[in-house]
Design an enzyme around this catalytic site. Sequence first.
Site, short mmCIF file in Angstrom:
data_model
loop_
_atom_site.label_atom_id
_atom_site.label_comp_id
_atom_site.label_asym_id
_atom_site.label_seq_id
_atom_site.Cartn_x
_atom_site.Cartn_y
_atom_site.Cartn_z
N GLU A 98 -41.39 10.00 -30.52
CA GLU A 98 -41.92 9.43 -31.35
C GLU A 98 -43.08 10.67 -31.51
OE1 GLU A 98 -45.08 7.86 -31.52
OE2 GLU A 98 -45.02 7.08 -29.04
N GLU A 102 -52.28 6.24 -33.37
CA GLU A 102 -52.73 5.52 -33.47
C GLU A 102 -53.19 5.75 -34.70
OE1 GLU A 102 -54.36 3.73 -30.51
OE2 GLU A 102 -52.93 4.55 -28.83
N GLY A 203 -65.45 18.12 -28.69
CA GLY A 203 -66.51 16.61 -28.55
C GLY A 203 -65.93 15.99 -26.29
N CYS A 210 -52.39 8.55 -24.48
CA CYS A 210 -50.87 9.80 -24.75
C CYS A 210 -51.71 10.84 -23.71
CB CYS A 210 -50.03 9.95 -25.94
SG CYS A 210 -49.63 8.38 -26.57
N ARG A 279 -58.13 2.64 -23.96
CA ARG A 279 -57.52 3.36 -22.70
C ARG A 279 -57.55 5.30 -22.72
NH1 ARG A 279 -51.22 2.02 -23.76
NH2 ARG A 279 -52.05 1.75 -25.97
C1 UGA Z 1 -51.25 11.94 -29.87
C2 UGA Z 1 -50.52 12.83 -30.62
O1 UGA Z 1 -51.51 13.15 -31.54
C3 UGA Z 1 -49.06 12.15 -31.32
O2 UGA Z 1 -48.97 12.28 -32.23
C4 UGA Z 1 -48.14 11.40 -30.42
O3 UGA Z 1 -47.16 10.25 -31.06
C5 UGA Z 1 -49.18 10.14 -29.34
O4 UGA Z 1 -50.64 10.80 -29.16
C6 UGA Z 1 -48.22 10.05 -28.66
O5 UGA Z 1 -47.92 10.79 -27.34
O6 UGA Z 1 -47.59 8.54 -28.45
P1 UGA Z 1 -52.95 9.82 -30.39
O7 UGA Z 1 -53.20 9.58 -29.37
O8 UGA Z 1 -52.84 8.55 -31.19
O9 UGA Z 1 -52.06 10.74 -30.49
O10 UGA Z 1 -54.18 10.05 -30.36
P2 UGA Z 1 -54.63 12.46 -31.40
O11 UGA Z 1 -55.26 11.87 -32.65
O12 UGA Z 1 -53.61 12.98 -30.87
O13 UGA Z 1 -55.78 12.13 -30.38
C7 UGA Z 1 -55.81 12.15 -28.85
C8 UGA Z 1 -56.88 12.56 -28.27
O14 UGA Z 1 -57.91 13.93 -28.85
C9 UGA Z 1 -57.87 11.80 -28.65
O15 UGA Z 1 -59.32 11.37 -27.40
C10 UGA Z 1 -59.08 12.54 -29.61
O16 UGA Z 1 -60.82 12.02 -29.95
C11 UGA Z 1 -58.98 13.42 -29.46
N1 UGA Z 1 -58.84 15.59 -30.25
C12 UGA Z 1 -58.03 14.90 -31.29
C13 UGA Z 1 -60.16 15.65 -30.17
O17 UGA Z 1 -60.71 15.50 -29.27
N2 UGA Z 1 -60.48 16.72 -30.79
C14 UGA Z 1 -59.38 16.89 -31.85
O18 UGA Z 1 -59.09 18.50 -32.80
C15 UGA Z 1 -58.48 16.22 -32.19
#
Ligand code: UGA
Length: 369
Positions: A98, A102, A203, A210, A279
Amino acid sequence: LVNKNFRSGKLRFSSSIEKSISEAKAIFIAVGTPERRGDGHADLSYVYSAAKEIAPLLKRYCIIITKSTVPVGTSLEIKNIIKKYNKNANFDVVSNPEFLREGSAIEDFMRPNRVIVGFENEKSKKIMENIYQPLYLIQTPILFTDLKSAELIKYASNAFLAIKISFINEVSDLCEKVGGNVQMVAKGMGLDNRIGPKFLHPGPGFGGSCFPKDSHSLVHLAETHGYGFSMMRGVIAVNDEQRERMVRKVQRAAGTNDLNGMTISVLGLTFKAGTDDLRDSPSLAIIGRLRELGATVRAYDPTTTGRLSRIQDSFLEGINVQQSVDEAMREGDVLVILTEWPEFRSLDFEQVKELLSGSAIVDTRNLLD
Ligand code: UGA
């Protein structure tokens, strides 16, 4: 959605595994695979115990699909477990990782960029095609491949996104040293459609349930097979360092390395906006360091006003969690924005000035002008 589909009878819940399994044509295993304490490998005990529980209940042909994020080889291990506990079981295993995020899981599920299916034979492929029929209608790319490749696609995708984040965080550091606006740099890079604008927001480092665990797990998987994967190690190291860099920024803003007697006001506790998940939140790691340096932390997050579960509350021990932005800012020596919640974009700066006793803001998400 749950209510609607429950009422129409499309969705049923049961605490009896027997009832749920016996009629099923397809069984999705979607349990958690947290990071194992101590060694950083994915903890597969929940996946394997699900397989063990399912095995004796299989009475007719079905497919067993792994949704959980698992290292390469897990689907085959599930197959072995089921065969071991039920010699007559008639089944196939499928890997269907998947990619939901979130906070936008429903949108991601209804309109995915792609669906990945690892399979072993045509019979199981047909069932998966049937399950995803509605996505064919909206022309979602569905990639059928072997089991191991499907499992690896999940890890490699998360790892690649983590690479982008650590990369832009390093570029931001360089921008600060040489002079340059990282947001413009990211924008300029992102206009090249081979690079793309997404996941180039600098950031406090990536967090959540994840990326951190999956990057560790990928490194350990590689290690088990005698491969170093130095790039992923670098990504993890940069991410850890990024949190420290944010702490140093707060020290600079406070005008002292020793934060004893200082009050730091923090906006944002969750690992990103749009979720109440704490988390592996960079925010909590940074707050932990600030407290070690002697600071008192007053924090606010929109999800802490009564919505946090009891499990998550244990993450917040020792932090003075406030019920409003204003309360968190009161008498702070430095204001630190750690999560990109939209409401922090529109701070009333007259009010900020009045409430803070200091006058420095560290905006780790580049939220403010
Ligand atoms: C992530 C992936 O985007 C999903 O595709 C995947 O299904 C999921 O993990 C998983 O393996 O279950 P998620 O953990 O919900 O999803 O969060 P993201 O939106 O990807 O962000 C992850 C982290 O990266 C956050 O801490 C966010 O702040 C950081 N981030 C994201 C940045 O620091 N810069 C960015 O440009 C994007």
